[in-house]
Design an enzyme around this catalytic site. Structure first.
Site, PDB file in Angstrom:
ATOM      1  N   GLY A  59       4.095 -12.052  -7.859  1.00 32.47           N
ATOM      2  CA  GLY A  59       3.367 -11.130  -8.695  1.00 32.47           C
ATOM      3  C   GLY A  59       4.418 -10.134  -9.433  1.00 32.47           C
ATOM      4  O   GLY A  59       4.144 -10.055 -10.869  1.00 32.47           O
TER       5      GLY A  59
ATOM      6  N   CYS B 230       7.888  -2.609   0.864  1.00 30.71           N
ATOM      7  CA  CYS B 230       6.514  -2.100   0.986  1.00 30.71           C
ATOM      8  C   CYS B 230       6.635  -1.627   2.247  1.00 30.71           C
ATOM      9  O   CYS B 230       5.588  -2.105   3.304  1.00 30.71           O
ATOM     10  CB  CYS B 230       5.590  -3.470   0.760  1.00 30.71           C
ATOM     11  SG  CYS B 230       5.740  -4.769   1.693  1.00 30.71           S
TER      12      CYS B 230
END
Length: 457
Positions: free
Chosen positions: A114, A231
């Site tokens: 991504g 994250c």
């Protein structure tokens, strides 16, 4: 959802009066996002053709929220590489890395791709983008996503940070370390991350992240920018890792970056001996914006040694072996792609000009894959198709996204067509999706077997 007790206790101690709002966010559904691949389609054009109900994500011009019922992963535009489905908060990282066309950029922990594909869009096919993933299976997924989005200037490797540091000391203009972490910020999105969480794993992750970051720092040129992201909410893995790095390594400073509404700062008080500049780092919280948890820090290298002598990547010079490729290009393409050719076995690539030698490192994709040099013929690759446009080939066949011909093509079936004999670039609504070879009114299908669909969608 059923969150680990130790996690909740820890977060309550950290957030205090904010804790109830944070805890309540887990009762809400996670947000879904896609990022338009501007290498293949301008934003204005995507707005015109998009079949989805989209809302802009504030921190990236190419990012949009979509409704789960839209299922963009099932749409043929996904196969054509017009967008990448990406968690909204994660899109902030590529914006902050902000690579420029022509630079040398490393994405050190890159799978599934991504952030790599976001960096590539900003680089506009210019410069070197080295995308590395240490796990072999994940590196192949990364390579597939680089191919799907039509990226020409990326090299995909499957190496340890230490091995890359030996090859690329002081080399890159920008480095992204999207570090493997305890995944606390993804609990709403990924229940498996929640099931695997423990305080012990947080400590293990923090030590591993510091080791990766130390290697990354050695690969950055003086004056370059290193972006560290996770994250997770854990201070040990975020402010703690950055503070430990700055204590161990001289010649780096924390750089302040633009914050959007809902972005919070790093918290010095959460870490023993936290760096004084840690509040220049950024946190994204699910109770403060429409996205999951993320942490981002930018480090600028203020001094260091420049390595002068480098061993450039090996260029393939036996042009006679490429006779069939040039014959294919003359018959099928408006012009043969130019650059540094490299032959890996019978696979032909164009490698980025700034790539160094690939000897003794594990390479999954050394550049833009053009195709296979076979006996007395050349077979073009899927990567060549997905990076091409209809005006770059001699023959193309346009099908619509709702046509039975497209369904048949994506299932690997031959389709009826009229025209001159030869290779055809099949495109959906004008965007390339694969190769077919026409003869006798039938287009033989060359869509990769591993990508073919089954049944209707």
């Amino acid at each position: 959802m059923d969150l680990p007790r130790d996690f909740l206790k820890k977060m309550e101690g950290l957030l205090q009066e904010e804790y109830e709002s944070f805890h309540k966010s887990y009762e809400e559904n996670n947000q879904h996002g896609l990022r338009v691949n501007t290498l293949k389609v301008p934003l204005e054009e995507f707005h015109r053709i998009s079949p989805f109900a989209l809302e802009p994500i504030p921190w990236t011009a190419a990012g949009y929220y979509y409704q789960e019922s839209d299922r963009p992963g099932k749409h043929p535009y996904h196969d054509a590489g017009l967008y990448y489905i990406q968690e909204p908060s994660a899109m902030a990282v590529g914006e902050i890395v902000a690579p420029q066309p022509g630079e040398k950029v490393l994405d050190l922990c890159a799978a599934p791709g991504g952030k790599t594909t976001h960096l590539a869009a900003k680089m506009k096919q210019q410069g070197l983008l080295l995308a590395n993933e240490i796990h072999p299976a994940r590196s192949r997924i990364l390579s597939q996503n680089v191919e799907r989005l039509g990226i020409k200037n990326a090299v995909v490797t499957n190496e340890t940070p230490g091995r890359l540091t030996e090859r690329f000391p002081g080399y890159f203009d920008r480095i992204l370390v999207d570090a493997p972490c305890s995944g606390e910020g993804m609990f709403r999105k990924d229940p498996q991350a929640c099931a695997e969480w423990s305080l012990e794993n947080v400590a293990l992750c923090a030590d591993r992240q510091l080791d990766i970051l130390l290697h990354a720092g050695r690969m950055l040129r003086p004056g370059g920018r290193l972006v560290y992201s996770t994250c997770t909410f854990s201070p040990e893995e975020n402010e703690g890792v950055i503070s430990r790095f700055l204590k161990l390594v001289s010649g780096f400073e924390v750089e302040e970056v633009r914050a959007y509404d809902g972005f919070a700062t790093g918290r010095q008080e959460w870490i023993t001996e936290g760096a004084a500049t840690i509040e220049k780092t950024i946190r994204l919280w699910p109770h403060q914006l429409q996205g999951e948890g993320h942490y981002i820090a930018v480090l600028k290298k203020t001094d260091g040694r420049t390595v002068e002598k480098r061993q450039a990547a090996e260029m393939f010079r036996e042009q006679t072996r490429l006779k069939d490729y040039f014959e294919f290009a003359k018959a099928a393409l408006a012009a043969a792609p130019q650059g540094k050719y490299m032959l890996f076995g019978d696979q032909l690539y164009i490698i980025p000009e700034q790539m160094l030698s690939v000897k003794n490192i594990k390479v999954v994709r050394p550049g833009w894959h053009l195709g296979t040099v076979k006996k007395n013929r050349f077979e073009p690759s899927h990567a060549l198709a997905l990076a091409a446009t209809p005006n770059e080939v001699k023959h193309s066949l346009t099908v619509t996204s709702t046509s039975p011909e497209l369904e048949a093509f994506l299932r690997g079936e031959a389709i009826k067509a009229e025209g001159e004999k030869g290779w055809y670039l099949v495109n959906v609504d004008g965007y390339s999706i694969g190769w077919g070879k026409l003869a006798g009114g039938v287009l033989k299908n060359h869509y990769p077997k591993g990508l073919r669909r089954h049944g209707s969608w």
